[in-house]
Design a protein around this motif. Structure first.
Motif, mmCIF file in Angstrom:
data_model
loop_
_atom_site.group_PDB
_atom_site.id
_atom_site.type_symbol
_atom_site.label_atom_id
_atom_site.label_comp_id
_atom_site.label_asym_id
_atom_site.label_seq_id
_atom_site.Cartn_x
_atom_site.Cartn_y
_atom_site.Cartn_z
ATOM 1 N N SER A 85 1.069 -1.193 -0.050
ATOM 2 C CA SER A 85 -0.024 0.084 -0.004
ATOM 3 C C SER A 85 0.865 1.362 -0.140
ATOM 4 N N TRP A 86 0.385 2.084 -1.103
ATOM 5 C CA TRP A 86 1.432 3.389 -1.146
ATOM 6 C C TRP A 86 0.539 4.711 -1.424
ATOM 7 N N ILE A 101 -1.880 3.995 7.158
ATOM 8 C CA ILE A 101 -1.052 4.337 5.829
ATOM 9 C C ILE A 101 -1.008 5.745 5.552
ATOM 10 N N GLU A 107 4.805 6.480 3.114
ATOM 11 C CA GLU A 107 5.056 5.491 3.666
ATOM 12 C C GLU A 107 4.453 4.259 3.397
ATOM 13 N N MET A 108 5.171 3.230 3.452
ATOM 14 C CA MET A 108 4.719 2.003 2.734
ATOM 15 C C MET A 108 4.363 0.901 3.941
ATOM 16 N N GLY A 152 -3.852 6.998 -4.231
ATOM 17 C CA GLY A 152 -2.725 6.121 -4.116
ATOM 18 C C GLY A 152 -2.902 5.006 -5.090
ATOM 19 N N HIS A 202 6.259 -2.164 8.093
ATOM 20 C CA HIS A 202 6.051 -0.663 7.585
ATOM 21 C C HIS A 202 7.243 -0.148 7.679
ATOM 22 N N ARG A 237 11.828 7.865 -3.946
ATOM 23 C CA ARG A 237 11.531 7.348 -2.711
ATOM 24 C C ARG A 237 11.484 5.719 -3.214
ATOM 25 N N PHE A 270 10.740 2.203 -2.303
ATOM 26 C CA PHE A 270 10.065 1.540 -1.058
ATOM 27 C C PHE A 270 10.469 -0.032 -1.092
ATOM 28 N N SER A 276 16.034 -0.235 0.086
ATOM 29 C CA SER A 276 15.037 -0.823 1.072
ATOM 30 C C SER A 276 15.245 -1.793 1.948
ATOM 31 N N GLU A 291 8.680 5.486 -5.927
ATOM 32 C CA GLU A 291 7.925 6.782 -6.430
ATOM 33 C C GLU A 291 8.965 7.503 -6.960
ATOM 34 N N ILE A 351 5.111 5.719 -10.517
ATOM 35 C CA ILE A 351 5.477 4.719 -9.643
ATOM 36 C C ILE A 351 6.192 3.367 -10.573
#
Length: 329
Positions: free
Chosen positions: A92-93, A111, A115-116, A140, A160, A174, A176, A185, A197, A260
């Motif tokens: 989830s993003w 969420i 933040e993932m 998102g 998380h 970013r 993730f 990551s 992202e 993304i």
């Protein structure tokens, strides 16, 4: 997020791997999205680019839902009742808003943008997702990753992670999952993956080194850009096959462009994907559906949701056959 289509198709999560074009820019296949309602009279709609007939998987990524920006005050936002998952991880993003996640591990987590949340539903897990009370805009992506056979029945898990932003030639990145632009990551996955992202400033060109054993998909959220020589518009996903060691993104416009980037080595196993389940046979799907409908311990209970859970749709009147990747060219 659940696949809440009332008649979900049995889908092939496999993709043809194409060669690049010698002497020129790599081939980019442009995948358009289809609109899918998440259910209810005030349903929030999502744009689904994976799976589809043209391509149903990029690396182990087998499901891409892109939603918003949606006015939660007008639509009710997101309210997905407890629903099950097997054989996959959910990613989830968010770009805007906040969503409350609760699962059968007892995890309660927000969420937030940047933040993932990654949830592993191997043998079985269930969760709910609701827009936070003060959220006015929901925007998102929800992504699924197929688990390889040796980890298909992995234990439930939740991770998380808040990636730091790095800047490269006018782009903010970013990461993730996986690694890109000297950013990595620490989040655990069961196959090599890339998830990031990337936001490009106006009139920016950036070339990013990538793993040539990966195939890649670039989903455009806002703005418009070129992936090599190919124009991509919002909600379109550009696919690049294996064999490419760098991706060039070009934003010639006066506005920023947000994307993304997903990637991974081709997923070689034959699998069955139906509703929220990934298995290896029709019997796997039948068993998972029966366990959910019977409220067995396989999926557990989401304690805090104020309402009932999602019932499983009816199975098709045919055997769901496992499929694999088509032969490589």
């Amino acid at each position: 997020m659940s696949n809440v289509e009332t008649e979900p198709a049995a889908l092939l999560c496999g993709a043809l791997v194409d060669e690049g074009r010698p002497g020129g820019a790599p081939r980019v296949d442009v995948l358009s999205a289809r609109e899918v309602p998440l259910g209810g009279p005030r349903a929030m709609h999502v744009r689904r680019t994976l799976p589809q007939r043209a391509r149903t998987l990029i690396g182990a990524w087998c499901f891409v839902d892109h939603y918003g920006p949606t006015d939660a005050t007008a639509t009710g936002g997101m309210d997905v009742a407890p629903h099950p998952h097997t054989g996959l991880q959910t990613v989830s993003w968010l770009f805007d808003g906040e969503i409350e996640h609760e699962d059968t591990l007892g995890t309660r987590a927000l969420i937030r943008p940047g933040e993932m949340n990654l949830m592993t539903g191997g043998y079985g897990i269930a969760h709910s997702e609701i827009s936070a009370p003060d959220t006015t805009i929901v925007h998102g992506v929800q992504l699924w990753v197929a688990l390889p056979e040796e980890h298909r029945n992995a234990d439930r898990d939740f991770q998380h992670y808040v990636p730091k932003a790095v800047r490269v030639d006018g782009a903010e990145i970013r990461v993730f999952l996986g690694s890109l632009a000297q950013s990595a990551s620490p989040v655990r996955t069961f196959t090599p993956l890339l998830g990031a992202e990337i936001t490009l400033e106006p009139h920016t060109t950036v070339t990013l080194s990538v793993d040539p054993t990966f195939e890649h998909g670039l989903l455009v959220d806002t703005g418009g850009l070129r992936l090599f020589d190919t124009e991509l518009r919002p909600a379109e996903l550009g696919y690049v096959p294996c064999g490419t060691d760098a991706l060039t993104l070009v934003n010639d416009s006066d506005a920023s462009a947000r994307t993304i980037l997903l990637g991974g080595p081709p997923f070689e196993e034959e699998i069955v994907m139906w509703w929220n389940f990934i298995g290896r046979s029709h019997e796997d799907i039948v068993r998972a559906r029966a366990d959910w409908e019977a409220s067995t311990d396989r999926f557990g209970v989401v304690e805090g949701y104020p309402g009932g859970r999602l019932p499983a749709p009816a199975l098709p009147n045919a055997v769901i056959m496992p499929r694999g990747n088509p032969p490589r060219r």
